[in-house]
Design a protein around this motif. Structure first.
Motif, PDB file in Angstrom:
ATOM      1  N   GLY A  98       9.438  -0.569   2.333  1.00 19.52           N
ATOM      2  CA  GLY A  98       8.214  -0.062   1.731  1.00 19.52           C
ATOM      3  C   GLY A  98       8.429   0.496   0.344  1.00 19.52           C
ATOM      4  N   LEU A  99       9.020  -0.318  -0.537  1.00 22.56           N
ATOM      5  CA  LEU A  99       9.197   0.209  -1.885  1.00 22.56           C
ATOM      6  C   LEU A  99       9.277  -0.922  -2.896  1.00 22.56           C
ATOM      7  CD1 LEU A  99      12.809   0.852  -2.775  1.00 22.56           C
ATOM      8  CD2 LEU A  99      12.296   0.548  -0.388  1.00 22.56           C
ATOM      9  N   SER A 100       8.870  -0.595  -4.113  1.00 21.14           N
ATOM     10  CA  SER A 100       9.113  -1.476  -5.250  1.00 21.14           C
ATOM     11  C   SER A 100      10.165  -0.808  -6.115  1.00 21.14           C
ATOM     12  CB  SER A 100       7.836  -1.644  -6.078  1.00 21.14           C
ATOM     13  OG  SER A 100       6.932  -2.463  -5.416  1.00 21.14           O
ATOM     14  N   ILE A 128       5.318   1.250 -11.653  1.00 23.32           N
ATOM     15  CA  ILE A 128       5.072   1.039 -10.228  1.00 23.32           C
ATOM     16  C   ILE A 128       4.695   2.368  -9.608  1.00 23.32           C
ATOM     17  CG2 ILE A 128       6.567  -0.961  -9.861  1.00 23.32           C
ATOM     18  CD1 ILE A 128       8.804   0.916  -9.047  1.00 23.32           C
ATOM     19  N   GLY A 129       4.042   2.287  -8.441  1.00 22.76           N
ATOM     20  CA  GLY A 129       3.679   3.517  -7.742  1.00 22.76           C
ATOM     21  C   GLY A 129       2.245   3.919  -8.009  1.00 22.76           C
ATOM     22  N   GLU A 187       0.840  -1.204   0.000  1.00 27.61           N
ATOM     23  CA  GLU A 187       0.000   0.000   0.000  1.00 27.61           C
ATOM     24  C   GLU A 187       0.871   1.247   0.000  1.00 27.61           C
ATOM     25  OE1 GLU A 187      -3.367   0.403  -0.213  1.00 27.61           O
ATOM     26  OE2 GLU A 187      -3.229  -1.708  -0.754  1.00 27.61           O
ATOM     27  N   ALA A 188       1.969   1.199   0.779  1.00 27.57           N
ATOM     28  CA  ALA A 188       2.887   2.343   0.820  1.00 27.57           C
ATOM     29  C   ALA A 188       3.449   2.610  -0.566  1.00 27.57           C
ATOM     30  CB  ALA A 188       4.018   2.083   1.813  1.00 27.57           C
ATOM     31  N   VAL A 189       3.727   1.526  -1.287  1.00 27.99           N
ATOM     32  CA  VAL A 189       4.250   1.677  -2.650  1.00 27.99           C
ATOM     33  C   VAL A 189       3.228   2.374  -3.528  1.00 27.99           C
ATOM     34  CG1 VAL A 189       4.903   0.400  -4.707  1.00 27.99           C
ATOM     35  CG2 VAL A 189       5.763  -0.310  -2.488  1.00 27.99           C
ATOM     36  N   LYS A 190       1.950   1.996  -3.355  1.00 24.22           N
ATOM     37  CA  LYS A 190       0.910   2.583  -4.215  1.00 24.22           C
ATOM     38  C   LYS A 190       0.775   4.071  -3.966  1.00 24.22           C
ATOM     39  CE  LYS A 190      -1.861  -1.558  -4.600  1.00 24.22           C
ATOM     40  NZ  LYS A 190      -2.974  -2.202  -3.915  1.00 24.22           N
ATOM     41  N   LYS A 191       1.264   4.526  -2.813  1.00 24.44           N
ATOM     42  CA  LYS A 191       1.169   5.953  -2.537  1.00 24.44           C
ATOM     43  C   LYS A 191       2.349   6.725  -3.133  1.00 24.44           C
ATOM     44  CE  LYS A 191      -1.755   6.374   1.470  1.00 24.44           C
ATOM     45  NZ  LYS A 191      -2.266   5.000   1.530  1.00 24.44           N
ATOM     46  N   PHE A 202      12.582   3.778  -8.110  1.00 25.70           N
ATOM     47  CA  PHE A 202      11.748   3.138  -7.102  1.00 25.70           C
ATOM     48  C   PHE A 202      10.463   3.915  -6.889  1.00 25.70           C
ATOM     49  CE2 PHE A 202      12.325   6.144  -3.659  1.00 25.70           C
ATOM     50  CZ  PHE A 202      13.526   6.758  -3.973  1.00 25.70           C
ATOM     51  N   ALA A 203       9.502   3.257  -6.245  1.00 25.45           N
ATOM     52  CA  ALA A 203       8.274   3.935  -5.823  1.00 25.45           C
ATOM     53  C   ALA A 203       8.024   3.511  -4.391  1.00 25.45           C
ATOM     54  CB  ALA A 203       7.105   3.527  -6.712  1.00 25.45           C
ATOM     55  N   GLY A 204       7.851   4.479  -3.508  1.00 24.31           N
ATOM     56  CA  GLY A 204       7.592   4.150  -2.116  1.00 24.31           C
ATOM     57  C   GLY A 204       8.429   5.003  -1.184  1.00 24.31           C
ATOM     58  N   LEU A 205       8.837   4.403  -0.068  1.00 26.34           N
ATOM     59  CA  LEU A 205       9.559   5.153   0.970  1.00 26.34           C
ATOM     60  C   LEU A 205      10.995   5.466   0.519  1.00 26.34           C
ATOM     61  CD1 LEU A 205       7.098   4.358   2.578  1.00 26.34           C
ATOM     62  CD2 LEU A 205       8.560   3.530   4.400  1.00 26.34           C
ATOM     63  N   THR A 206      11.267   6.776   0.374  1.00 23.77           N
ATOM     64  CA  THR A 206      12.589   7.194  -0.111  1.00 23.77           C
ATOM     65  C   THR A 206      13.693   6.779   0.841  1.00 23.77           C
ATOM     66  OG1 THR A 206      11.438   9.145  -0.910  1.00 23.77           O
ATOM     67  CG2 THR A 206      13.823   9.155  -1.095  1.00 23.77           C
ATOM     68  N   ALA A 207      13.443   6.884   2.138  1.00 24.92           N
ATOM     69  CA  ALA A 207      14.498   6.555   3.107  1.00 24.92           C
ATOM     70  C   ALA A 207      14.860   5.081   3.028  1.00 24.92           C
ATOM     71  CB  ALA A 207      14.045   6.944   4.506  1.00 24.92           C
ATOM     72  N   ASP A 208      13.841   4.216   2.896  1.00 23.55           N
ATOM     73  CA  ASP A 208      14.118   2.787   2.739  1.00 23.55           C
ATOM     74  C   ASP A 208      14.927   2.539   1.483  1.00 23.55           C
ATOM     75  OD1 ASP A 208      11.124   1.123   4.084  1.00 23.55           O
ATOM     76  OD2 ASP A 208      12.612   2.457   4.977  1.00 23.55           O
TER      77      ASP A 208
END
Lengths: 249, 217
Positions: free
Chosen positions: A130-132, A163-164, A26-30, A75-81
């Protein structure tokens, strides 16, 4: 029922779900959209650039990272991860060269990243990444590849993917318009990535970042002028198509 | 028995290394390249303990590449040399020290051409010219005599030729071929191998006279 099965990720739910992994998806979809297209001699990555606040400095190329001279990742998702994963992947690229004297193949580095993600879905106290990612590049023998990884740790090879945010819409667009003939032309491959991105992003080079890579050449980030020119071409083609359809009617 | 030579010229660095790979009294390979590319404008020539040289050089090279991947730009020559020195010094007081002497030559936009001399104890100096090995006994004085700041490539190659000729003249070990590379603003260039100048055979004066006497007799 779902609330009791998402605290420790090592726990399955009664109906076989790993909820933390699904929440990670879900985080990725955001996250902002990323598109990848594989041509015969070129690979293209396009990312949506989220508008920055007025006082914030616009830093280019935050979402497309170079893992090695021949591998790039979006990537898509949490940048820090993503930063952590990218760092580990970069180290692995060099370590591989140190031990076997050969640069990594795309499949190897994708597998490495995917395995790393999977480890975090089966560890106590850790949450999944939290990323793809979309990983593009050329193997040493010149074959281009595009791979995708998920928070679950799965990886697949694609000819074109997104993705994303609104990934489904973009993927459907790609499915409709990707052809093997298109893949033979570098320009058409880049334009397909742009067209796909334009489905969900406001038109304009300032809302997107596009990078291309060819065999034995460094990653090239397209300039805003180049993107604008291609967008103009795309819009012209669209108009011509619309005209033709009108005439047919 | 190995000899590494480095000379800094006008906006370039020349590195030369002998091309003999030997073990004990045997010359295993006569065209061995002892220089390692650390990045597009950084070159390291290594000598010393057998496996240590390659292991250390490759380790440093890959770490310098990693820096480039992480940060988007190359390390400066000074920073790369400091990093190398730091590694040598840290490993020195571990149970696995590296027995490696090396020369690092590089070029970057800020400082131009730079040559660094480092030994296995982790000491490092920036020098206009430097030599490792027994060859230094014969060549440093040659360089003291003929080296000038800001020499051209041709002048530097001529100086290198003098050095190699002197080594050939006086060093007991036969080092008859040197690999030569130049680092300048356009990157690393491989030049032709340099060999000692072949001199015509010298006949002792006595033999000519003897020959004449014998002819007349």
């Amino acid at each position: 029922m779902t609330a009791t099965y998402d605290r420790a990720i090592t726990v399955f739910s009664p109906d076989g779900h790993l909820f933390q992994v699904e929440y990670a998806q879900e985080a990725v979809k955001k996250g902002s959209t990323a598109v990848g297209v594989r041509g015969n001699d070129i690979v293209v990555l396009g990312v949506e650039k989220k508008a920055v606040a007025k006082l914030q400095e616009d830093r280019t190329v935050r979402k497309i990272a170079l893992l090695d001279d021949h591998v790039a990742l979006a990537f898509a998702g949490l940048t820090a991860d993503a930063r952590i994963l990218i760092n580990r992947a970069r180290i692995e690229c060099q370590s591989h060269k140190l031990t076997v004297e050969d640069p990594v193949t795309l499949e190897y580095i994708t597998r490495f990243i995917a395995q790393l993600k999977q480890k975090y879905t089966q560890s106590n106290g850790r949450r999944p990444f939290g990323l793809s990612t979309l990983i593009v590049g050329f193997d040493y023998d010149g074959t281009p590849h595009l791979y995708q990884t998920d928070p679950s740790g799965t990886h697949f090879e694609w000819m074109a993917n997104a993705i994303g945010r609104s990934a489904k819409t973009v993927r459907e667009f790609l499915e409709k318009h990707y052809t093997p003939e298109l893949a033979t032309s570098d320009k058409e491959t880049i334009k397909l990535a742009l067209k796909a991105l334009l489905e969900v992003v406001q038109s304009g080079s300032k809302n997107m970042e596009v990078a291309v890579m060819k065999h034995k050449q460094p990653l090239k980030i397209l300039e805003t002028e180049e993107i604008d020119k291609l967008i103009q071409e795309i819009e012209q083609e669209k108009e011509e198509e619309a005209e033709k359809k009108k005439k047919q009617k | 028995m190995e000899c590494l030579i480095g000379i800094r010229g006008k906006d370039f660095v020349l590195l030369a290394s002998d091309s003999v790979a030997g073990r004990s009294v045997v010359a295993m390979k006569k065209d061995h390249d002892k220089m390692f590319q650390l990045s597009s404008k950084l070159l390291m020539a290594v000598s010393g303990e057998g496996g240590d040289t390659v292991q250390f050089a490759e380790y440093i090279a890959k770490n310098i590449q990693l820096y480039r991947m992480r940060n988007g730009y190359d390390l400066s020559t000074k920073a790369a040399a400091s990093f190398t020195r730091r590694n040598l010094a840290d490993y020195l007081r571990s149970s696995t020290p590296y027995m490696v002497n090396l020369l690092i030559g590089g070029h970057d936009d800020n400082d131009g051409a730079d040559l660094y001399y480092m030994d296995y104890l982790g000491s490092m100096v920036n020098l206009p010219f430097a030599v490792h090995g027994y060859g230094s006994f014969f060549t440093l004085s040659i360089m003291d005599r003929y080296y000038k700041e800001d020499m051209t490539k041709e002048q530097t190659l001529a100086l290198l030729q003098r050095c190699i000729d002197e080594i050939h003249e006086r060093f007991i070990v036969n080092l008859n071929s040197f690999k030569v590379k130049i680092i300048d603003k356009d990157g690393i260039h491989v030049l032709k191998d340099i060999r000692p100048t072949t001199k015509p055979p010298v006949e002792a004066e006595g033999t000519q006279q003897q020959q004449q006497l014998m002819d007349t007799a």
